[in-house]
Design a protein around this motif. Structure first.
Motif, PDB file in Angstrom:
ATOM      1  N   MET A  86       0.831  -1.205   0.000  1.00  0.00           N
ATOM      2  CA  MET A  86       0.000   0.000   0.000  1.00  0.00           C
ATOM      3  C   MET A  86       0.859   1.246   0.000  1.00  0.00           C
ATOM      4  O   MET A  86       0.505   2.249  -0.647  1.00  0.00           O
ATOM      5  CB  MET A  86      -0.936   0.006   1.215  1.00  0.00           C
ATOM      6  CG  MET A  86      -2.059  -0.978   1.112  1.00  0.00           C
ATOM      7  SD  MET A  86      -3.080  -0.749  -0.366  1.00  0.00           S
ATOM      8  CE  MET A  86      -3.760   0.856  -0.102  1.00  0.00           C
ATOM      9  N   GLY A  87       2.003   1.218   0.699  1.00  0.00           N
ATOM     10  CA  GLY A  87       2.903   2.363   0.697  1.00  0.00           C
ATOM     11  C   GLY A  87       3.451   2.645  -0.697  1.00  0.00           C
ATOM     12  O   GLY A  87       3.480   3.792  -1.138  1.00  0.00           O
ATOM     13  N   VAL A  88       3.867   1.595  -1.393  1.00  0.00           N
ATOM     14  CA  VAL A  88       4.386   1.773  -2.759  1.00  0.00           C
ATOM     15  C   VAL A  88       3.283   2.257  -3.688  1.00  0.00           C
ATOM     16  O   VAL A  88       3.493   3.158  -4.508  1.00  0.00           O
ATOM     17  CB  VAL A  88       5.002   0.450  -3.266  1.00  0.00           C
ATOM     18  CG1 VAL A  88       5.282   0.519  -4.749  1.00  0.00           C
ATOM     19  CG2 VAL A  88       6.261   0.144  -2.508  1.00  0.00           C
ATOM     20  N   LEU A  89       2.096   1.695  -3.565  1.00  0.00           N
ATOM     21  CA  LEU A  89       0.996   2.117  -4.433  1.00  0.00           C
ATOM     22  C   LEU A  89       0.625   3.569  -4.186  1.00  0.00           C
ATOM     23  O   LEU A  89       0.442   4.346  -5.135  1.00  0.00           O
ATOM     24  CB  LEU A  89      -0.223   1.210  -4.219  1.00  0.00           C
ATOM     25  CG  LEU A  89      -1.409   1.489  -5.123  1.00  0.00           C
ATOM     26  CD1 LEU A  89      -1.046   1.250  -6.576  1.00  0.00           C
ATOM     27  CD2 LEU A  89      -2.596   0.635  -4.717  1.00  0.00           C
ATOM     28  N   LEU A  90       0.538   3.967  -2.918  1.00  0.00           N
ATOM     29  CA  LEU A  90       0.210   5.362  -2.607  1.00  0.00           C
ATOM     30  C   LEU A  90       1.317   6.299  -3.059  1.00  0.00           C
ATOM     31  O   LEU A  90       1.043   7.398  -3.557  1.00  0.00           O
ATOM     32  CB  LEU A  90      -0.059   5.518  -1.110  1.00  0.00           C
ATOM     33  CG  LEU A  90      -1.385   4.941  -0.629  1.00  0.00           C
ATOM     34  CD1 LEU A  90      -1.478   5.041   0.887  1.00  0.00           C
ATOM     35  CD2 LEU A  90      -2.549   5.660  -1.279  1.00  0.00           C
ATOM     36  N   LEU A  91       2.573   5.877  -2.881  1.00  0.00           N
ATOM     37  CA  LEU A  91       3.694   6.717  -3.312  1.00  0.00           C
ATOM     38  C   LEU A  91       3.665   6.917  -4.828  1.00  0.00           C
ATOM     39  O   LEU A  91       3.843   8.044  -5.324  1.00  0.00           O
ATOM     40  CB  LEU A  91       5.012   6.081  -2.886  1.00  0.00           C
ATOM     41  CG  LEU A  91       6.269   6.796  -3.375  1.00  0.00           C
ATOM     42  CD1 LEU A  91       6.435   8.102  -2.615  1.00  0.00           C
ATOM     43  CD2 LEU A  91       7.483   5.922  -3.211  1.00  0.00           C
ATOM     44  N   LEU A  92       3.414   5.830  -5.558  1.00  0.00           N
ATOM     45  CA  LEU A  92       3.394   5.942  -7.020  1.00  0.00           C
ATOM     46  C   LEU A  92       2.185   6.718  -7.520  1.00  0.00           C
ATOM     47  O   LEU A  92       2.287   7.499  -8.476  1.00  0.00           O
ATOM     48  CB  LEU A  92       3.422   4.544  -7.652  1.00  0.00           C
ATOM     49  CG  LEU A  92       4.709   3.763  -7.470  1.00  0.00           C
ATOM     50  CD1 LEU A  92       4.566   2.371  -8.039  1.00  0.00           C
ATOM     51  CD2 LEU A  92       5.865   4.488  -8.128  1.00  0.00           C
ATOM     52  N   ARG A  93       1.043   6.508  -6.912  1.00  0.00           N
ATOM     53  CA  ARG A  93      -0.186   7.158  -7.380  1.00  0.00           C
ATOM     54  C   ARG A  93      -0.247   8.619  -6.935  1.00  0.00           C
ATOM     55  O   ARG A  93      -0.473   9.521  -7.737  1.00  0.00           O
ATOM     56  CB  ARG A  93      -1.412   6.420  -6.848  1.00  0.00           C
ATOM     57  CG  ARG A  93      -1.693   5.128  -7.562  1.00  0.00           C
ATOM     58  CD  ARG A  93      -2.752   5.371  -8.621  1.00  0.00           C
ATOM     59  NE  ARG A  93      -2.852   4.289  -9.556  1.00  0.00           N
ATOM     60  CZ  ARG A  93      -3.805   3.386  -9.582  1.00  0.00           C
ATOM     61  NH1 ARG A  93      -4.756   3.434  -8.687  1.00  0.00           N
ATOM     62  NH2 ARG A  93      -3.811   2.456 -10.492  1.00  0.00           N
ATOM     63  N   ARG A  94      -0.076   8.852  -5.639  1.00  0.00           N
ATOM     64  CA  ARG A  94      -0.246  10.201  -5.088  1.00  0.00           C
ATOM     65  C   ARG A  94       1.041  11.013  -5.155  1.00  0.00           C
ATOM     66  O   ARG A  94       1.008  12.186  -5.471  1.00  0.00           O
ATOM     67  CB  ARG A  94      -0.716  10.133  -3.635  1.00  0.00           C
ATOM     68  CG  ARG A  94      -1.934   9.311  -3.418  1.00  0.00           C
ATOM     69  CD  ARG A  94      -3.156  10.137  -3.483  1.00  0.00           C
ATOM     70  NE  ARG A  94      -4.303   9.255  -3.171  1.00  0.00           N
ATOM     71  CZ  ARG A  94      -5.474   9.408  -3.696  1.00  0.00           C
ATOM     72  NH1 ARG A  94      -5.706  10.389  -4.521  1.00  0.00           N
ATOM     73  NH2 ARG A  94      -6.450   8.605  -3.389  1.00  0.00           N
ATOM     74  N   GLY A  95       2.144  10.357  -4.820  1.00  0.00           N
ATOM     75  CA  GLY A  95       3.404  11.092  -4.747  1.00  0.00           C
ATOM     76  C   GLY A  95       3.987  11.403  -6.107  1.00  0.00           C
ATOM     77  O   GLY A  95       4.392  12.532  -6.379  1.00  0.00           O
ATOM     78  N   LEU A  96       4.017  10.402  -6.984  1.00  0.00           N
ATOM     79  CA  LEU A  96       4.633  10.601  -8.293  1.00  0.00           C
ATOM     80  C   LEU A  96       3.619  10.818  -9.399  1.00  0.00           C
ATOM     81  O   LEU A  96       3.992  11.110 -10.533  1.00  0.00           O
ATOM     82  CB  LEU A  96       5.520   9.389  -8.628  1.00  0.00           C
ATOM     83  CG  LEU A  96       6.650   9.093  -7.635  1.00  0.00           C
ATOM     84  CD1 LEU A  96       7.390   7.844  -8.039  1.00  0.00           C
ATOM     85  CD2 LEU A  96       7.593  10.281  -7.550  1.00  0.00           C
ATOM     86  N   GLY A  97       2.331  10.623  -9.095  1.00  0.00           N
ATOM     87  CA  GLY A  97       1.291  10.849 -10.099  1.00  0.00           C
ATOM     88  C   GLY A  97       1.305   9.848 -11.231  1.00  0.00           C
ATOM     89  O   GLY A  97       0.862  10.138 -12.342  1.00  0.00           O
ATOM     90  N   TRP A  98       1.814   8.667 -10.981  1.00  0.00           N
ATOM     91  CA  TRP A  98       1.938   7.633 -11.995  1.00  0.00           C
ATOM     92  C   TRP A  98       0.619   6.979 -12.305  1.00  0.00           C
ATOM     93  O   TRP A  98      -0.129   6.578 -11.561  1.00  0.00           O
ATOM     94  CB  TRP A  98       2.946   6.616 -11.525  1.00  0.00           C
ATOM     95  CG  TRP A  98       3.404   5.675 -12.589  1.00  0.00           C
ATOM     96  CD1 TRP A  98       3.214   5.753 -13.922  1.00  0.00           C
ATOM     97  CD2 TRP A  98       4.165   4.489 -12.379  1.00  0.00           C
ATOM     98  NE1 TRP A  98       3.810   4.706 -14.551  1.00  0.00           N
ATOM     99  CE2 TRP A  98       4.404   3.912 -13.637  1.00  0.00           C
ATOM    100  CE3 TRP A  98       4.679   3.864 -11.253  1.00  0.00           C
ATOM    101  CZ2 TRP A  98       5.109   2.742 -13.795  1.00  0.00           C
ATOM    102  CZ3 TRP A  98       5.393   2.719 -11.417  1.00  0.00           C
ATOM    103  CH2 TRP A  98       5.603   2.157 -12.673  1.00  0.00           C
TER     104      TRP A  98
END
Length: 108
Positions: free
Chosen positions: A96-108
């Motif tokens: 979940m941390g990686v998914l949130l980082l990629l989706r919210r943090g990097l906008g991927w």
């Protein structure tokens, strides 16, 4: 035969089939044993069912195959963490941390 009667007949047949297949193991008990090969193969049924449910969601993004999917990256992190550490919560938290980082943090 009307449509409603055919539908109820179908429900009854499906219910009887379900009860017969599940109840046969209880009624027959030790008299009916599955072959060892089938017993060994049935151990993989839950993992296969889970993979069948999860893999399409990991591989498809908006209905198209996307190998650069953030869900796939999070899934790979979950597999790596789960194989490295036997903690049941750590893969969930890391994925979940990686998914949130990629989706919210990097906008991927």
């Amino acid at each position: 035969m009307s449509g409603d009667a055919l539908l109820w007949l179908t429900f009854c047949l499906i219910g009887m089939t379900t009860v017969a297949t599940r109840g046969s193991f209880i009624l027959l008990g030790e008299r009916a044993r599955l072959p060892p090969v089938v017993q060994r193969l049935l151990r993989y049924a839950p993992a296969a069912a889970l993979a069948g449910l999860v893999m399409p969601d990991l591989l498809l993004d908006d209905g198209a195959l996307d190998p650069l999917n953030p869900k796939l990256a999070a899934g790979l992190v979950v597999v790596l963490v789960a194989t490295r550490w036997r903690n049941p919560w750590l893969p969930f938290v890391c994925g979940m941390g990686v998914l949130l980082l990629l989706r919210r943090g990097l906008g991927w």
